[in-house]
Design a protein around this motif. Structure first.
Motif, PDB file in Angstrom:
ATOM      1  N   TRP A  48      -5.836 -11.331  15.342  1.00 41.19           N
ATOM      2  CA  TRP A  48      -4.570 -10.805  15.854  1.00 41.19           C
ATOM      3  C   TRP A  48      -3.467 -10.774  14.822  1.00 41.19           C
ATOM      4  CZ3 TRP A  48      -7.129 -15.027  18.008  1.00 41.19           C
ATOM      5  CH2 TRP A  48      -6.647 -16.278  17.653  1.00 41.19           C
ATOM      6  N   GLU A  49      -3.746 -11.328  13.640  1.00 40.60           N
ATOM      7  CA  GLU A  49      -2.772 -11.263  12.544  1.00 40.60           C
ATOM      8  C   GLU A  49      -2.998 -10.022  11.685  1.00 40.60           C
ATOM      9  OE1 GLU A  49      -0.222 -13.121  11.734  1.00 40.60           O
ATOM     10  OE2 GLU A  49      -0.424 -14.590  13.343  1.00 40.60           O
ATOM     11  N   ARG A  50      -3.937  -9.199  12.061  1.00 43.37           N
ATOM     12  CA  ARG A  50      -4.222  -7.993  11.295  1.00 43.37           C
ATOM     13  C   ARG A  50      -3.398  -6.834  11.834  1.00 43.37           C
ATOM     14  NH1 ARG A  50     -10.866  -8.894  11.245  1.00 43.37           N
ATOM     15  NH2 ARG A  50     -10.750 -10.908  10.177  1.00 43.37           N
ATOM     16  N   ASP A  51      -2.944  -6.008  10.924  1.00 43.81           N
ATOM     17  CA  ASP A  51      -2.139  -4.840  11.280  1.00 43.81           C
ATOM     18  C   ASP A  51      -3.000  -3.589  11.250  1.00 43.81           C
ATOM     19  OD1 ASP A  51       0.452  -6.254   9.260  1.00 43.81           O
ATOM     20  OD2 ASP A  51       0.266  -6.352  11.450  1.00 43.81           O
ATOM     21  N   LEU A  52      -2.843  -2.767  12.254  1.00 39.29           N
ATOM     22  CA  LEU A  52      -3.562  -1.501  12.283  1.00 39.29           C
ATOM     23  C   LEU A  52      -3.058  -0.587  11.173  1.00 39.29           C
ATOM     24  CD1 LEU A  52      -5.581   0.353  13.795  1.00 39.29           C
ATOM     25  CD2 LEU A  52      -3.621   1.156  15.130  1.00 39.29           C
ATOM     26  N   GLY A  66       3.010   3.704  10.481  1.00 38.54           N
ATOM     27  CA  GLY A  66       4.100   4.346   9.757  1.00 38.54           C
ATOM     28  C   GLY A  66       3.999   4.179   8.245  1.00 38.54           C
ATOM     29  N   PHE A  67       3.598   2.984   7.808  1.00 37.77           N
ATOM     30  CA  PHE A  67       3.524   2.743   6.369  1.00 37.77           C
ATOM     31  C   PHE A  67       2.393   3.520   5.707  1.00 37.77           C
ATOM     32  CE2 PHE A  67      -0.282   0.239   6.526  1.00 37.77           C
ATOM     33  CZ  PHE A  67      -0.221  -0.496   7.688  1.00 37.77           C
ATOM     34  N   ALA A  68       1.422   3.981   6.504  1.00 38.58           N
ATOM     35  CA  ALA A  68       0.268   4.696   5.958  1.00 38.58           C
ATOM     36  C   ALA A  68       0.417   6.212   6.043  1.00 38.58           C
ATOM     37  CB  ALA A  68      -0.991   4.267   6.698  1.00 38.58           C
ATOM     38  N   GLU A  69       1.277   6.654   6.927  1.00 45.24           N
ATOM     39  CA  GLU A  69       1.430   8.091   7.159  1.00 45.24           C
ATOM     40  C   GLU A  69       1.815   8.803   5.866  1.00 45.24           C
ATOM     41  OE1 GLU A  69       1.224   9.343  10.614  1.00 45.24           O
ATOM     42  OE2 GLU A  69       0.814  11.146   9.421  1.00 45.24           O
ATOM     43  N   GLY A  70       1.054   9.852   5.524  1.00 45.21           N
ATOM     44  CA  GLY A  70       1.349  10.641   4.339  1.00 45.21           C
ATOM     45  C   GLY A  70       0.797  10.077   3.043  1.00 45.21           C
ATOM     46  N   ARG A  71       0.340   8.825   3.078  1.00 47.58           N
ATOM     47  CA  ARG A  71      -0.211   8.227   1.852  1.00 47.58           C
ATOM     48  C   ARG A  71      -1.695   7.892   1.981  1.00 47.58           C
ATOM     49  NH1 ARG A  71       1.600   3.292  -0.031  1.00 47.58           N
ATOM     50  NH2 ARG A  71       1.974   2.538   2.087  1.00 47.58           N
ATOM     51  N   PHE A  72      -2.116   7.539   3.172  1.00 49.58           N
ATOM     52  CA  PHE A  72      -3.505   7.126   3.399  1.00 49.58           C
ATOM     53  C   PHE A  72      -4.248   8.205   4.187  1.00 49.58           C
ATOM     54  CE2 PHE A  72      -2.643   2.224   3.438  1.00 49.58           C
ATOM     55  CZ  PHE A  72      -2.050   2.343   2.181  1.00 49.58           C
ATOM     56  N   LEU A  85     -11.302   4.922   3.459  1.00 43.74           N
ATOM     57  CA  LEU A  85      -9.848   4.916   3.508  1.00 43.74           C
ATOM     58  C   LEU A  85      -9.355   5.238   2.104  1.00 43.74           C
ATOM     59  CD1 LEU A  85      -7.372   4.443   5.339  1.00 43.74           C
ATOM     60  CD2 LEU A  85      -7.293   2.110   4.430  1.00 43.74           C
ATOM     61  N   GLN A  86      -8.840   6.438   1.947  1.00 46.24           N
ATOM     62  CA  GLN A  86      -8.254   6.858   0.678  1.00 46.24           C
ATOM     63  C   GLN A  86      -6.791   6.465   0.695  1.00 46.24           C
ATOM     64  OE1 GLN A  86      -9.601   8.503  -2.117  1.00 46.24           O
ATOM     65  NE2 GLN A  86      -7.567   8.128  -3.004  1.00 46.24           N
ATOM     66  N   MET A  87      -6.380   5.683  -0.289  1.00 43.95           N
ATOM     67  CA  MET A  87      -5.014   5.185  -0.341  1.00 43.95           C
ATOM     68  C   MET A  87      -4.356   5.701  -1.610  1.00 43.95           C
ATOM     69  SD  MET A  87      -5.677   1.285   0.991  1.00 43.95           S
ATOM     70  CE  MET A  87      -6.883   0.901  -0.279  1.00 43.95           C
ATOM     71  N   ASN A  88      -3.251   6.393  -1.448  1.00 42.89           N
ATOM     72  CA  ASN A  88      -2.533   6.979  -2.575  1.00 42.89           C
ATOM     73  C   ASN A  88      -1.128   6.413  -2.646  1.00 42.89           C
ATOM     74  OD1 ASN A  88      -4.745   8.810  -3.079  1.00 42.89           O
ATOM     75  ND2 ASN A  88      -4.002  10.068  -1.392  1.00 42.89           N
ATOM     76  N   ASP A  93       3.528  -3.891  -1.554  1.00 42.37           N
ATOM     77  CA  ASP A  93       3.395  -4.418  -0.192  1.00 42.37           C
ATOM     78  C   ASP A  93       2.165  -3.881   0.536  1.00 42.37           C
ATOM     79  OD1 ASP A  93       6.053  -2.445   1.416  1.00 42.37           O
ATOM     80  OD2 ASP A  93       4.260  -1.873   0.306  1.00 42.37           O
ATOM     81  N   ASP A  94       1.364  -3.055  -0.141  1.00 43.78           N
ATOM     82  CA  ASP A  94       0.065  -2.663   0.411  1.00 43.78           C
ATOM     83  C   ASP A  94      -1.012  -3.694   0.081  1.00 43.78           C
ATOM     84  OD1 ASP A  94       0.840   0.728  -0.461  1.00 43.78           O
ATOM     85  OD2 ASP A  94       0.837  -0.152   1.558  1.00 43.78           O
ATOM     86  N   SER A  95      -0.664  -4.658  -0.750  1.00 41.96           N
ATOM     87  CA  SER A  95      -1.630  -5.709  -1.098  1.00 41.96           C
ATOM     88  C   SER A  95      -2.031  -6.458   0.163  1.00 41.96           C
ATOM     89  CB  SER A  95      -1.016  -6.687  -2.104  1.00 41.96           C
ATOM     90  OG  SER A  95      -0.707  -6.034  -3.316  1.00 41.96           O
TER      91      SER A  95
END
Length: 124
Positions: A48-52, A66-72, A85-88, A93-95
Motif C-alpha cells: 500500500w506504500e506503492r504509487d500507481l 499525473g507525474f507520468a503523463e507525457g513522459r512515460f 514501461l518507457q520512461m523519458n 524524484d522518479d528514483s
C-alpha cells in the motif's frame, strides 16, 4: 501462482530515458488489469506504500499518474507476455523501485500478482 520478473532498471542521468520490462510467466490475455507501480526510497516496504504509475484495465486506454503523463509510456506485447514501461525525461524524484502488477478474477476472488521490483536511480 503467477510469476512476474522485472528487468532493465539502473542508473540514469536527469533528462535521460530508460525502458524497464516485466516478463509475465502466464498469458497476458488471462488478466483484466495490468499496471506499473513504484515505491520511493525510504517508504515502508508494504504494497500500500506503492504509487500507481500507469494501468490498463480490460483493454481500455491506459491511464497515467499525473507525474507520468507525457513522459512515460506503458505497452504490452501479448505475443511475448511482456509489459514495458518507457520512461523519458527522467527526474531525480522518479528514483524508486518499480513493480509490475497483473490481476484477474477467479471463482469470485480477485487475484493480484506482483514482481519483485527493479530499481531505478536518477542522479547527475
Amino acid at each position: 501462482q503467477v510469476q512476474l520478473r522485472e528487468s532493465g532498471g539502473g542508473s540514469v542521468q536527469p533528462g535521460g530515458s530508460l525502458r524497464i520490462s516485466c516478463t509475465v510467466f502466464a498469458k497476458l490475455d488471462d488478466f483484466d488489469s495490468m499496471a506499473w507501480y513504484r515505491q520511493a526510497p525510504g517508504r515502508e516496504p508494504e504494497v500500500w506504500e506503492r504509487d500507481l504509475v500507469a494501468e490498463t484495465i480490460s483493454g481500455r486506454r491506459t491511464s497515467y499518474a499525473g507525474f507520468a503523463e507525457g513522459r512515460f509510456d506503458f505497452s504490452a506485447d501479448t505475443s511475448k507476455n511482456i509489459l514495458y514501461l518507457q520512461m523519458n525525461n527522467l527526474r531525480p524524484d522518479d528514483s524508486a523501485t518499480y513493480y509490475c502488477n497483473v490481476a484477474r478474477w477467479s471463482q469470485g476472488r480477485r487475484l493480484v500478482y506482483w514482481g519483485q521490483g527493479t530499481q531505478v536511480t536518477v542522479s547527475a
